[in-house]
Design a protein around this motif. Structure first.
Motif, PDB file in Angstrom:
ATOM      1  N   ALA A 189       0.861  -1.318   0.251  1.00 20.94           N
ATOM      2  CA  ALA A 189      -0.010  -0.029  -0.043  1.00 20.94           C
ATOM      3  C   ALA A 189       0.776   1.312  -0.100  1.00 20.94           C
ATOM      4  O   ALA A 189       0.546   2.204  -0.630  1.00 20.94           O
ATOM      5  CB  ALA A 189      -0.887   0.011   1.282  1.00 20.94           C
ATOM      6  N   GLU A 190       1.976   1.228   0.812  1.00 21.45           N
ATOM      7  CA  GLU A 190       2.989   2.341   0.646  1.00 21.45           C
ATOM      8  C   GLU A 190       3.592   2.347  -0.562  1.00 21.45           C
ATOM      9  O   GLU A 190       3.762   3.892  -0.924  1.00 21.45           O
ATOM     10  CB  GLU A 190       3.922   2.072   2.132  1.00 21.45           C
ATOM     11  N   LYS A 249       2.438   1.934  -3.406  1.00 21.99           N
ATOM     12  CA  LYS A 249       1.263   2.702  -4.339  1.00 21.99           C
ATOM     13  C   LYS A 249       1.222   4.257  -3.926  1.00 21.99           C
ATOM     14  O   LYS A 249       1.278   4.888  -4.987  1.00 21.99           O
ATOM     15  CB  LYS A 249      -0.078   2.043  -4.167  1.00 21.99           C
ATOM     16  N   GLN A 250       1.261   4.638  -2.785  1.00 19.07           N
ATOM     17  CA  GLN A 250       1.359   6.027  -2.089  1.00 19.07           C
ATOM     18  C   GLN A 250       2.393   6.585  -2.838  1.00 19.07           C
ATOM     19  O   GLN A 250       2.576   7.689  -3.118  1.00 19.07           O
ATOM     20  CB  GLN A 250       0.974   6.111  -0.737  1.00 19.07           C
ATOM     21  N   ARG A 262       2.738   7.370  -6.410  1.00 20.17           N
ATOM     22  CA  ARG A 262       1.658   8.174  -6.721  1.00 20.17           C
ATOM     23  C   ARG A 262       2.238   9.543  -6.451  1.00 20.17           C
ATOM     24  O   ARG A 262       1.988  10.497  -7.188  1.00 20.17           O
ATOM     25  CB  ARG A 262       0.637   8.001  -5.924  1.00 20.17           C
ATOM     26  N   SER A 263       3.092   9.627  -5.387  1.00 17.69           N
ATOM     27  CA  SER A 263       3.681  11.070  -4.955  1.00 17.69           C
ATOM     28  C   SER A 263       4.634  11.482  -5.941  1.00 17.69           C
ATOM     29  O   SER A 263       4.786  12.700  -6.440  1.00 17.69           O
ATOM     30  CB  SER A 263       4.388  10.902  -3.472  1.00 17.69           C
ATOM     31  N   ARG A 306       6.157  16.298  -2.764  1.00 18.43           N
ATOM     32  CA  ARG A 306       5.400  15.448  -1.912  1.00 18.43           C
ATOM     33  C   ARG A 306       5.951  14.050  -1.811  1.00 18.43           C
ATOM     34  O   ARG A 306       5.649  13.380  -0.926  1.00 18.43           O
ATOM     35  CB  ARG A 306       3.991  15.143  -2.718  1.00 18.43           C
ATOM     36  N   THR A 307       6.876  13.531  -2.514  1.00 21.79           N
ATOM     37  CA  THR A 307       7.828  12.501  -2.328  1.00 21.79           C
ATOM     38  C   THR A 307       8.363  12.368  -1.096  1.00 21.79           C
ATOM     39  O   THR A 307       8.438  11.666  -0.325  1.00 21.79           O
ATOM     40  CB  THR A 307       8.543  12.106  -3.208  1.00 21.79           C
ATOM     41  N   PHE A 309       6.251  12.589   1.988  1.00 20.18           N
ATOM     42  CA  PHE A 309       5.627  11.282   2.169  1.00 20.18           C
ATOM     43  C   PHE A 309       6.735  10.477   2.998  1.00 20.18           C
ATOM     44  O   PHE A 309       6.456   9.743   4.067  1.00 20.18           O
ATOM     45  CB  PHE A 309       5.412  10.257   0.831  1.00 20.18           C
TER      46      PHE A 309
END
Lengths: 203, 203
Positions: free
Chosen positions: B23-24, B26-27, B30-31, B180-181, B184
């Motif tokens: 899941a991480e 994927k996030q 996306r970032s 954003r990366t 994150f």
């Protein structure tokens, strides 16, 4: 521009031991140094090799010997305006060095980040700036510039970022370099390999 | 400039599995995509995400879905002048993309090499040029340009060369990225570590 080029003369590039003998590592690191010197001479810079032990160099490079830590040896000789360029940048070209020195014109300190947090090139034009090459030096050099009130600019260069330390790095030389270091690797029988879509080198 | 941004939506960044959950990852991917889109929008480029599966994106990015190989999906949509920018370049900034597009003005094909032989950005303005992302694609793209008589230029950029695939790459995000990366990774508890003078990350 006066340029210090630090050079580790004894047992260089130990992380390449699995693919190059001790004698080859000496030749290889010498090739990288000579490529860097060629690039600097081509833009009329004035390099001095700062070596940990006496060496002979092709051409007219001045050599000074200092076996202290890199940071101590450099700081003892910093006399701005002055640059410090590491010796293991075989992808660097005259054009790259021209960009570096151009980017430094309006800054107190210009840096070229290396992969993994290093500082592969510095151009210093501030009387209080000092180098600290230990650890994540690019971060430390930003902090030091802040502390002494020096404007810092970074040059965004792949060719100045890729220093050669590991077998994986050798593929960058075969893909992108043109000088003596590439010739050395080709003469030693290295070539690119591709397995599962990943690029590496084999001998 | 029309820009294709290929994006692997399913099980992305498997080489980060030891430090990020599925899941991480994927996030995280996306970032990186959103950072790239932000940089492209900031220079008035017109990105279209070329995704392997349907996705929702912040903002107004167009998304097309194509689950064929990257090279097939891109070649099917190449309509020069057009750029192709990979989605995992969190160090890229608006200024970097401006340099990329400026460097392409007088060339039939402009490339930004990636570490390890990849081609992280392409700007194509030649009707016969085709992409081939398999293996040492930067070398193949030079060959293809030669074969179709296209002038090729390369942009020398660290920020465009560093694509993020492995845990070691994450240190580059913490050292050099702002978007954003990086947010994150910091929110997930990553920080730089230095051991034996080598920079890495820990969580």
């Amino acid at each position: 521009m006066d340029v210090l080029v630090p050079f580790a003369a004894d047992d260089p590039k130990t992380r390449l031991s699995e693919v190059l003998s001790a004698a080859e590592r000496k030749q290889f690191s010498r090739s990288m140094l000579e490529d860097v010197l060629d690039g600097l001479w081509a833009v009329d810079a004035d390099p001095t090799v700062l070596s940990t032990a006496p060496i002979d160099i092709d051409g007219d490079a001045a050599v000074v010997v200092d076996d202290r830590s890199l940071s101590e040896a450099v700081n003892d000789r910093l006399d701005p305006p002055q640059a410090v360029v590491v010796a293991d940048l075989p992808l660097a070209t005259a054009e790259t060095f021209r960009r570096l020195f151009d980017s430094a014109v309006d800054a107190d300190v210009a840096v070229a980040p290396g992969l993994g947090g290093g500082t592969n090139c510095l151009v210093v034009d501030h009387p209080e700036f000092r180098v600290d090459y230990h650890g994540a030096s690019i971060r430390d050099h930003r902090t030091i510039a802040d502390e002494v009130g020096a404007d810092l600019t970074a040059i965004d260069s792949f060719r100045l970022a890729v220093d050669i330390d590991t077998p994986a790095d050798l593929s960058e030389v075969l893909l992108h370099a043109e000088g003596r270091t590439r010739e050395f690797l080709e003469a030693a029988g290295f070539e690119l390999t591709i397995r599962d879509g990943r690029v590496s080198v084999a001998r």
